[in-house]
Design an enzyme around this catalytic site. Sequence first.
Site, PDB file in Angstrom:
ATOM      1  N   GLU A  29       4.350 -13.900   4.798  1.00  0.00           N
ATOM      2  CA  GLU A  29       5.131 -12.929   4.000  1.00  0.00           C
ATOM      3  C   GLU A  29       5.482 -11.940   5.166  1.00  0.00           C
ATOM      4  O   GLU A  29       4.855 -11.722   6.089  1.00  0.00           O
ATOM      5  CB  GLU A  29       4.232 -12.563   2.963  1.00  0.00           C
ATOM      6  N   LYS A 162      -6.720  -8.164  -3.148  1.00  0.00           N
ATOM      7  CA  LYS A 162      -6.847  -6.933  -2.497  1.00  0.00           C
ATOM      8  C   LYS A 162      -7.659  -6.275  -3.133  1.00  0.00           C
ATOM      9  O   LYS A 162      -8.068  -6.295  -4.196  1.00  0.00           O
ATOM     10  CB  LYS A 162      -5.416  -6.222  -2.327  1.00  0.00           C
TER      11      LYS A 162
HETATM   12  N1  PSU Z   1      -1.677  -8.295   1.503  1.00  0.00           N
HETATM   13  C1  PSU Z   1      -2.191  -7.229   2.669  1.00  0.00           C
HETATM   14  N2  PSU Z   1      -1.178  -6.371   2.496  1.00  0.00           N
HETATM   15  C2  PSU Z   1      -0.167  -6.163   1.667  1.00  0.00           C
HETATM   16  C3  PSU Z   1       0.095  -7.248   0.867  1.00  0.00           C
HETATM   17  C4  PSU Z   1      -0.687  -8.274   0.926  1.00  0.00           C
HETATM   18  O1  PSU Z   1      -2.951  -7.787   3.519  1.00  0.00           O
HETATM   19  O2  PSU Z   1       0.801  -5.346   1.954  1.00  0.00           O
HETATM   20  C5  PSU Z   1       1.569  -7.009  -0.130  1.00  0.00           C
HETATM   21  C6  PSU Z   1       1.733  -8.653  -0.284  1.00  0.00           C
HETATM   22  O3  PSU Z   1       3.073  -8.681  -0.079  1.00  0.00           O
HETATM   23  C7  PSU Z   1       1.446  -8.778  -1.826  1.00  0.00           C
HETATM   24  C8  PSU Z   1       1.889  -7.347  -2.498  1.00  0.00           C
HETATM   25  O4  PSU Z   1       2.445  -9.505  -2.473  1.00  0.00           O
HETATM   26  O5  PSU Z   1       0.967  -6.578  -1.512  1.00  0.00           O
HETATM   27  C9  PSU Z   1       1.576  -7.169  -3.833  1.00  0.00           C
HETATM   28  O6  PSU Z   1       2.096  -5.836  -4.293  1.00  0.00           O
HETATM   29  P1  PSU Z   1       1.921  -5.429  -5.807  1.00  0.00           P
HETATM   30  O7  PSU Z   1       0.283  -5.309  -6.026  1.00  0.00           O
HETATM   31  O8  PSU Z   1       2.834  -4.461  -5.859  1.00  0.00           O
HETATM   32  O9  PSU Z   1       2.376  -6.821  -6.577  1.00  0.00           O
END
Ligand code: PSU
Length: 310
Positions: A29, A162
Amino acid sequence: MRPQTPIPIDVSDEIQVALGLGGPVVALESSVITHGLPYPANLDAARRMDQAVRAAGAVPAVVALVEGRVRVGLTEEDLAHLAVRGVVKVARRDLAVAIARSASGGTTVSATLAVAHALGVRVQATGGIGGVHIGAGRTWDVSADLDELSRRPLILVCSGAKAICDAGATLEALESRGVTVAGYRTARFPLFYVADSGFTTPWTVEGAAEVAAISRAKERLGDTSALLVANPPPPAWALDAEAVSEAVGRAIARADAEGIRGGDLTPYLLNEVDRLTGGRAVEANLALLESNAALAAEIAVALTEERLPA
Ligand code: PSU
Ligand code: MN
């Protein structure tokens, strides 16, 4: 009926050849580059992931939006453009808008899964998936990553969810969606920089060949959901659960006070946690991204080996 214009997608020659030959490809990604990490750590992460995938014998396929075109396999120029300029965060729901508006952006796990699946890529790597946020009972903040994982039959290597997520609730949500979850050489579900969230993984796998065999069995069953491989952060870089949890609590309180919501919340919280841990969170993030990319490549290679006659 109006003739359909093709989806504006550019796949690099290297990736096209690898896919055409059924070779090992790992989707990566780009939202971690555009929104997850500060400059220049984001460029460092991109390089380290690229090298880790190649060193393990696979081809990296970073997905991003560049001026309204889906780009698979970034040039140095694309990378520089995405890493420095303010671009949009593209979750799956945003793909169409970004294309229609000729926007550039970093794709999240959900948007990247959708593109990777369409191309026939079978393995993807990230740092940590978006999950059920702490306090989701009130805010309903549940990442689109989860629903996307329920309908994309890829292997996703990550260090669990996360640290800003509720690990228990995220595991429950994955179960409800039929996503297969296995800890890589661990029975503990990691929480990004933290090796043990306090929750167990439903299964433990011991090697890439085993992951490939499970993926094969899912395919035979017509199971269209993902296989999540939860790889803990490298021990030398893992952070203490208590310290991270305290930093996350403070970051959430601050985001709440400032009214940060929606797609902006995750980048805000990650940045705050890094500040509160004196930069150790970003170092851990880089180390686990690299390790997850390497494992994903090893699994992608194992998948191709499975198809060779015994
Ligand atoms: N993992 C990381 N840093 C990030 C993300 C994932 O180490 O910034 C990103 C990924 O792209 C994941 C997104 O899909 O954060 C999720 O965001 P949200 O919680 O808004 O769905
Ligand atoms: Mn969200």
